[in-house]
Design a protein around this motif. Structure first.
Motif, short mmCIF file in Angstrom:
data_model
loop_
_atom_site.label_atom_id
_atom_site.label_comp_id
_atom_site.label_asym_id
_atom_site.label_seq_id
_atom_site.Cartn_x
_atom_site.Cartn_y
_atom_site.Cartn_z
N ALA A 129 8.69 9.27 11.16
CA ALA A 129 10.03 8.89 10.44
C ALA A 129 9.94 8.27 9.22
O ALA A 129 10.46 8.71 8.22
CB ALA A 129 10.85 7.95 11.55
N ALA A 130 8.97 7.28 8.99
CA ALA A 130 8.68 6.48 7.76
C ALA A 130 8.27 7.47 6.52
O ALA A 130 7.90 7.02 5.80
CB ALA A 130 8.02 5.25 8.10
N GLY B 62 3.81 6.31 6.42
CA GLY B 62 3.69 6.15 7.91
C GLY B 62 3.35 4.86 8.58
O GLY B 62 4.08 4.30 9.36
N LEU B 63 2.21 4.40 8.15
CA LEU B 63 1.50 2.90 8.62
C LEU B 63 2.61 1.89 8.31
O LEU B 63 2.86 1.03 9.13
CB LEU B 63 0.43 2.74 7.91
N TYR B 64 3.45 1.81 7.03
CA TYR B 64 4.41 1.01 6.83
C TYR B 64 5.63 0.96 7.99
O TYR B 64 6.11 -0.02 8.57
CB TYR B 64 4.90 0.95 5.56
N GLY B 65 5.79 2.31 8.48
CA GLY B 65 6.77 2.38 9.51
C GLY B 65 6.32 1.78 10.74
O GLY B 65 7.04 1.24 11.60
N GLY C 67 14.30 7.04 7.06
CA GLY C 67 13.50 7.15 7.80
C GLY C 67 12.59 5.75 8.43
O GLY C 67 12.53 5.59 9.46
N VAL C 68 12.63 4.84 7.35
CA VAL C 68 12.38 3.54 7.71
C VAL C 68 13.33 2.87 8.74
O VAL C 68 12.91 2.20 9.53
CB VAL C 68 12.16 2.69 6.34
N TYR C 69 14.47 3.10 8.44
CA TYR C 69 15.53 2.66 9.35
C TYR C 69 15.48 2.94 10.78
O TYR C 69 15.29 2.35 11.74
CB TYR C 69 16.98 3.09 8.95
N ILE C 70 14.86 4.49 10.95
CA ILE C 70 14.55 5.06 12.34
C ILE C 70 13.38 4.04 12.85
O ILE C 70 13.19 3.87 14.11
CB ILE C 70 14.34 6.41 12.15
N ALA D 247 0.89 -1.05 -0.09
CA ALA D 247 -0.01 0.14 -0.03
C ALA D 247 0.83 1.13 0.16
O ALA D 247 0.41 2.11 -0.55
CB ALA D 247 -0.98 -0.05 1.31
N ALA D 248 1.78 1.27 0.81
CA ALA D 248 2.96 2.31 0.89
C ALA D 248 3.75 2.74 -0.24
O ALA D 248 3.99 3.86 -0.78
CB ALA D 248 3.68 2.36 1.99
N TYR D 249 4.16 1.34 -1.00
CA TYR D 249 5.28 1.71 -2.03
C TYR D 249 4.86 0.84 -3.12
O TYR D 249 5.30 -0.18 -3.55
CB TYR D 249 6.49 1.02 -1.41
#
Lengths: 700, 700
Positions: free
Chosen positions: B399-400, B418-421, B326-329, B253-255
């Motif tokens: 962050a994501a 963000g939700l993927y984060g 961001g995803v790393y954070i 959904a995110a990517y």
């Protein structure tokens, strides 16, 4: 119909007049012999002293918040300059209601004992009349506060309907604050005294309850008045005012074309409720030697008749004012829901039903199983109230015209109409509060009367009658608690949705309030956390305050010669003083928490987080309040059931286990549980008033 | 990067190989003398018998649900025919993981005792290695299940990324079901045996814990294995699989442009976690006479090193795969959050810190204050985990790439990112599960070893060493519980948001999921109710099952001559049999409730109600699980603290009060609390699978 709002003033006047008449009726009775007068005076004095101190502490908090509100108004973060002053009147009226109720309760206790020495019916009448003074003072002052402000805003400030509603929904915070301190402080006082008196007097020294040799016994009786009368009154005052004000706000949103009508309906309903409650209270009388079932029957006759009558009159009234049968169904949902929650509370906590009897069985295997049994019972007892409130919400929403299908053409419009239904259901539930609260405030008076009869050595026959009245009071207290929680939950939901209406109008974008929004989710989590922390703090506050009483009572037994022989009076006043100090010291931390958390959540997570917080507190707070109140009530009654001769009776191992359960249950049912009622409303009213700050802060 | 998914298969193979090597290492040790072998065999036999019965019962449920799923697929209310079969494999893999873990634990217990008679380090090594078998089998089988299905869907069914993700998110239900029964049944078994053994053996007959004369002692040891090993394993298996599958769905959904990459990241992270966990587990060794602090230090060195290493490798990995710091954070949030929750759990439940010592103080005033003290402590302990999870959710979302401002131009797109984060944070938290679970599953083995040492009369020196290992196990068990709850909450949130993604795609209108929607609100209330009812049912189930053990143990003491003199062996098998029967009988009601409520809520209140339910269960369930687990843990350790010589020591009044607290705490921390972990994930997975039915039902 904007000229019909004078009926609110008339209704308030009628309620207050009726309260005054009932008060005169009570005072016409004799206070009995000199011993009784002396004891009653001591209780009165202690209660007065506590309230004086409490109001002194609270007025400082009010003053600080008043200044903050003035500052917010100055920097345009409040809608107008009325709010700080309405905050004060709300607090003052609520305090006044608590004060009057406490005043009459402490002058009715000895009179009830004396009247009971003449006949059971007379005893019932005095106690109930004093309860009625409380009940009708609360509704009278509540309606007066609303009506006076309404007329000021309409005829002095010349506001239109929408502006009146949006301003007045901010007026509930004063009552919320007062209720918070009254419930938390009163709850700590009453249980600290009770636990302290029991632990040393009953358990260590082996003297019976209410024995005049126990130094904490006056404090215990004072506690019944400041906790169960003044605290309960302030709690329901807040729900009463809050539900009407929230419905104002929801009304102008739902009926832009006929806002006056939508606002008139809750007022009219309140007036009808007052009249029906007065009628119902005339039905309460009993005959000599009546059984518990008959006594309960007469109180039920009064409250149910008032509810049915209100339901009948509400039909043409609603149709005449709003032309909607659907809204009428919503009102019915509230009325029926209130009665149903009361019934199920009784089912779970009365020893005439299976759950409490089963709890008494679990004392057979010791204290641990008694605790687990009570905790399970309390948790299971959340089913009925939650399903009832859930059904009331959905049905009143749909009946009032709401739609759950977003694809409907005028979804938003229908949605607003539905939300009005939820608000009016809360008003309906609380409309007959006059008589409901009367039966509830009757309890502590009867309890005190029993204590006074015991302490002044009235005959067995009188004790039997006061015991019957006291036992009835325990049942109505449990039912009343259920009703208070149910109405608090419905009021909280009405406040929640009106909060959203208010902030949406202030914001320059539409907030995403869906549950997938992390800010909403985190707000929900914080709401659950606040509930648990608040419950823990109030519970442990009782423990600490009780500890000081234990030490003091032990000291008196040790140092004052002649107490146990009955030749010297113990120092009652020092116990009252310690309870007062303990309650005032311990009420600050949980109270401030309840005020600060919604503001901080708003500053960090903005409006979305606040909405989550309100949802989380409403849901968790409701469930935990029901769980704690019912577990506590069931432990109390399981103990009484054993004392009445089951499972080995008094002094057996089973009884000891039951006493442990009851001691755990004390802060559950009389401190933490009821305090959560306030919490779930308070976070909404605080959030509503500070919404301007929050929105502006995030716009910076 | 769609060709890189084979690394999942490799990672799974490495994990399983490592588990096999560790298992061989354990088996190379001697089981000790004949008595030890006999006892170990009895425990093994009991555990096998229980698991056999449990799987037999559960397979019936699986068969019925399988048929229902087939029917749903037939009527196009399931997305495809794979789901029923994936439901089966999920259950089978989870059961297999539990079985392997239990198998190795029951063959390592006597070996640990024997190894401890040689040196402390050897004892630690055997016990930890057997824990590692469990830990790596769970992650290995979990990753294998996911990878195999992924390759089937990609290369056999030729699905694209989106379809694979949307299909596979439905695959978590099998693991959920298995976990439910394993946790609830195992939790009831272990506490019924424990409470039964203690009430009659320790309290009534006055014989020490683990005394071979106690007929329930084998059942008690069996319970440690089926509850704490198999139950815990199934719980975390579900979280592990659930978090990865939810992240798949959130990723596509995110990517939309780089779906394969977004799906590869959680797999790669899992593989990295496995390698780091293997590295960390080589660091675990100790020296003779090590203190508790040193022992704990070595386990910490292992887990923290694995986490830090994973954090370091994840940085280039994430950047290489997704090109996003961001995803790393977000991943870091998960890793740090997991450790932080573990730390605070220890703070609240270990007797080296103030809270538990304060609880021990409250035993001075009796059982009632001990109970209130423990309940308050548990409630207060919700603060840290809720703030940690809340912070992890918000930070990883922002962050994501997520935005909380609806006015942002591409709000929806950013929101998905963000939700993927949030999903990847859950995967991050669980990435080093191999070693975390190893330290956790180590506990019951050490506990059993202590029991075997006691029962077979090994020398004082050996007992001292096994006691040290056992005590360490108690700490890691508490930390492990905190970690299990934290990861369950984060996984549940990831599942909740992926549920919304899934149903939105199925519906022909956009559901209004805002908190002001009455259906959402009522769903929230039902969620809170389900939590409380589920907790109450599991708690009282233990009570009933324990009752039958009490009766049986009393009977044996009475009827079998020579037990107390040690000349005749008691009938251990009958107690094991009773526990098995009790657990299987009692696990059905709460389990069915957990399955039925989400479906019924959906049928009545539609998708909006289900979303509310998921939110309500996640929030209340998390808070109540933390409250119950920590209160229970603190009571347990307060008792041990007193037994170690504080507050009058063993046999004092304070100790008696502490024992009552501990007995209340037993079902709190080992049955109801951990079972709630499953509940909060299960309602999501059930709702996801039945979403087709719900949406279609309401379209009719």
């Amino acid at each position: 119909m904007d000229r019909l709002f004078w009926i609110g003033l008339v209704g308030a006047a009628v309620a207050l007049l009726f309260a005054w008449l009932q008060s005169n009726r009570v005072r016409a009775f004799s206070e009995g012999n000199d011993t009784m007068k002396k004891i009653a005076a001591a209780i009165r004095q202690g209660a007065n002293a506590y309230l004086k101190h409490q109001y002194a502490t609270v007025s400082k908090v009010f003053f600080v918040v008043f200044l903050i509100l003035l500052a917010l108004a100055r920097f345009h973060m409040l809608d107008n300059w009325f709010i700080p002053f309405a905050f004060l009147t709300g607090g003052i009226y609520s305090a006044l209601a608590g004060f009057v109720g406490m005043k009459i309760a402490t002058s009715a206790n000895a009179r009830t004992a004396q009247a009971a020495s003449e006949s059971l019916n007379k005893g019932l009448n005095v106690a109930f009349s004093s309860g009625a003074v409380m009940g009708f003072t609360v509704v009278g002052l509540g309606l007066l506060d609303i009506s006076v402000w309404f007329h000021i805003l309409k005829y002095v400030a010349h506001y239109d309907a929408a502006k009146i509603a949006q301003t007045m929904v901010m007026f509930g915070m004063g009552a919320s604050f007062m209720a918070l301190f009254a419930r938390v402080g009163g709850g700590i006082f009453t249980k600290a005294a009770d636990v302290g008196a029991d632990l040393v007097g009953k358990v260590e020294a082996g003297i019976p309850e209410d024995d005049p040799r126990n130094p904490a016994t006056i404090a215990d009786n004072v506690g019944d008045n400041v906790g169960d009368v003044a605290g309960m009154g302030a709690d329901l005052y807040e729900s009463y005012v809050g539900s009407i004000l929230a419905t104002f706000a929801l009304g102008v949103a739902a009926y832009p074309g006929s806002s006056w009508e939508a606002m008139l309906l809750p007022i009219a309903l309140a007036v009808v409720g007052i009249l029906c409650s007065i009628f119902g209270s005339f039905l309460i009388r009993t005959k000599e030697g009546a059984s518990q079932r008959e006594l309960l029957g007469t109180l039920r006759k009064g409250t149910y008749t008032a509810a049915v009558l209100a339901a009948v009159i509400a039909a043409p009234l609603t149709y005449f004012i709003l032309g909607s049968w659907g809204v009428y169904i919503a009102i019915l949902c509230g009325l029926i829901g209130g009665c149903a929650i009361g019934y199920f509370t009784e089912y779970y906590t009365s020893d005439t039903y299976k759950p409490t009897q089963g709890l008494a069985d679990s004392t057979e295997t010791g204290a641990a199983t008694t605790i687990i049994g009570g905790l399970s019972l309390g948790m299971l007892s959340t089913i009925a109230p939650i399903l009832i409130v859930g059904a009331a919400v959905i049905i009143s929403f749909l009946a009032a015209g709401g739609s759950l299908t977003t694809s409907a053409e005028n979804y938003t419009e229908l949605f607003s109409k539905g939300l009005y239904g939820i608000g009016i259901a809360a008003v309906g539930m609380l409309s007959t509060l006059g008589i409901t609260l009367a039966t509830d405030a009757y309890g502590p008076v009867a309890d005190n009367a029993g204590g006074i009869a015991e302490m002044s050595g009235l005959g067995d026959e009188v004790r039997e009658r006061t015991d019957a009245l006291d036992s009835l009071g325990n049942t109505t207290a449990a039912t009343g608690k259920g009703f208070a929680i149910g109405s608090a939950a419905l009021t909280a939901l009405a406040l929640l949705v009106s909060y959203v209406d208010i902030v949406k109008a202030k914001m320059d974008y539409a907030p995403d309030l869906s549950l997938t929004n992390p800010a909403v989710l985190v707000g929900l989590f914080i709401g659950a956390m606040l509930t648990f922390v608040f419950a823990a703090l109030t519970m442990s506050a009782v423990q600490r305050a009780a500890q000081s009483i234990v030490v003091e009572v032990r000291r008196q037994f040790r140092e004052i010669a002649g107490i146990m022989e009955g030749t010297t009076d113990p120092d009652y006043a020092s116990c009252v003083g310690l309870c007062t100090k303990g309650a005032l010291r311990e009420m600050v931390k949980p109270s401030l928490l309840a005020i600060i958390v919604p503001i901080f959540t708003g500053l960090i997570l903005s409006v979305e987080g606040v909405v989550g917080l309100l949802g989380g507190v409403s849901v968790s707070g409701f469930a935990v309040a029901v769980f704690m109140s019912n577990a506590g009530g069931a432990w109390d009654n399981a103990k009484k059931y054993i004392e009445s001769g089951h499972h080995g009776g008094k002094g057996s191992e089973q009884h000891k286990a039951a006493v442990i359960g009851d001691t755990v249950g004390d802060p559950f049912k009389d401190t933490s549980g009821p305090s959560l009622n306030i919490l779930i409303k308070l976070v909404s009213t605080v959030s509503i008033v500070f919404s301007g700050l929050i929105v502006n802060f995030h716009l910076l």
